[in-house]
Design a protein around this motif. Structure first.
Motif, short mmCIF file in Angstrom:
data_model
loop_
_atom_site.label_atom_id
_atom_site.label_comp_id
_atom_site.label_asym_id
_atom_site.label_seq_id
_atom_site.Cartn_x
_atom_site.Cartn_y
_atom_site.Cartn_z
N LEU A 25 -10.59 38.21 -9.47
CA LEU A 25 -9.52 38.52 -8.28
C LEU A 25 -10.01 38.40 -7.30
CD1 LEU A 25 -6.38 39.19 -10.62
CD2 LEU A 25 -7.03 36.82 -9.61
N LEU A 26 -10.85 40.25 -6.83
CA LEU A 26 -11.55 40.59 -6.31
C LEU A 26 -12.70 39.72 -5.37
CD1 LEU A 26 -11.95 43.87 -6.73
CD2 LEU A 26 -10.58 43.58 -5.04
N ALA A 40 -12.30 43.89 3.70
CA ALA A 40 -12.88 45.23 3.84
C ALA A 40 -12.09 45.58 2.69
CB ALA A 40 -12.90 45.85 5.05
N ILE A 41 -10.58 45.74 2.90
CA ILE A 41 -10.45 46.16 1.96
C ILE A 41 -10.51 45.77 -0.47
CG2 ILE A 41 -7.78 46.14 0.48
CD1 ILE A 41 -6.48 46.59 3.23
N GLY A 42 -10.82 44.39 0.09
CA GLY A 42 -11.31 43.99 -1.12
C GLY A 42 -12.31 44.74 -1.25
N LEU A 43 -13.74 45.09 -0.30
CA LEU A 43 -14.55 45.67 -1.25
C LEU A 43 -14.27 47.08 -1.30
CD1 LEU A 43 -17.21 44.34 1.50
CD2 LEU A 43 -17.06 43.80 -0.65
N ASP A 44 -13.32 47.70 -0.88
CA ASP A 44 -13.03 49.00 -1.23
C ASP A 44 -12.69 49.10 -2.73
OD1 ASP A 44 -13.11 52.30 -0.74
OD2 ASP A 44 -10.51 51.54 -1.11
N VAL A 45 -11.60 47.99 -3.26
CA VAL A 45 -11.50 47.78 -4.47
C VAL A 45 -12.19 47.37 -4.96
CG1 VAL A 45 -9.65 46.44 -5.34
CG2 VAL A 45 -9.10 47.81 -3.19
N PHE A 46 -12.89 47.30 -4.45
CA PHE A 46 -14.66 47.13 -5.64
C PHE A 46 -15.12 47.73 -6.24
CE2 PHE A 46 -18.41 44.88 -6.03
CZ PHE A 46 -18.77 44.58 -7.59
N GLY A 77 -17.46 54.68 -1.41
CA GLY A 77 -16.68 53.47 -1.17
C GLY A 77 -15.52 54.82 -0.04
N PHE A 78 -15.07 55.99 0.02
CA PHE A 78 -14.02 56.31 0.55
C PHE A 78 -14.75 56.13 2.43
CE2 PHE A 78 -13.33 60.48 3.26
CZ PHE A 78 -12.08 60.55 3.56
N THR A 79 -16.03 57.06 2.89
CA THR A 79 -16.72 57.01 3.79
C THR A 79 -16.74 55.36 4.27
OG1 THR A 79 -19.05 57.02 2.87
CG2 THR A 79 -18.20 59.46 3.40
N GLY A 80 -17.05 54.45 3.93
CA GLY A 80 -16.76 53.31 3.72
C GLY A 80 -16.02 52.82 4.51
N SER A 81 -14.73 53.26 3.81
CA SER A 81 -13.62 52.65 3.85
C SER A 81 -12.97 53.28 5.32
CB SER A 81 -12.71 53.10 3.16
OG SER A 81 -12.50 52.50 1.80
#
Length: 107
Positions: A25-26, A40-46, A77-81
């Protein structure tokens, strides 16, 4: 197999199925978009799903080898977001509120 082993195997199989469905789904969300923020949100959830998958593998193997890897992935993931959020916040500001390229705004 005893009762608790059967329950463990069923729960681990369910966790793997949920992770695979989440990844599928992602990929749909990341490919469709429609905006950069959705991707961007999809990559963070990934990143979070990868961490969950590593946690499930670690629980299935009863091995703590993947815990430092999960910690590093969570940090990345946090720093990327945060970086993407700052980029989008600056990009979406109205032109009247942006500072000129010289550094100091007029008063």
């Amino acid at each position: 197999m005893s009762g608790p082993e059967t329950v463990d195997r069923v729960l681990m199989t369910a966790a793997v199925v949920f992770v695979v469905v989440a990844v599928a789904l992602l990929f749909v969300r990341i490919s469709r978009g429609p905006s950069m923020l959705d991707r961007a949100i999809g990559l963070d959830v990934f990143a979070a799903v990868v961490i969950a998958g590593l946690g499930a593998k670690s629980a299935f193997a009863r091995d703590s080898f993947y815990f430092p890897i999960m910690l590093v992935l969570a940090f990345l993931g946090f720093t990327g977001s945060v970086g993407i959020a700052r980029f989008i916040a600056v990009r979406d500001k109205p032109l009247a509120h942006r500072r000129p390229a010289g550094g100091k705004g007029e008063k």
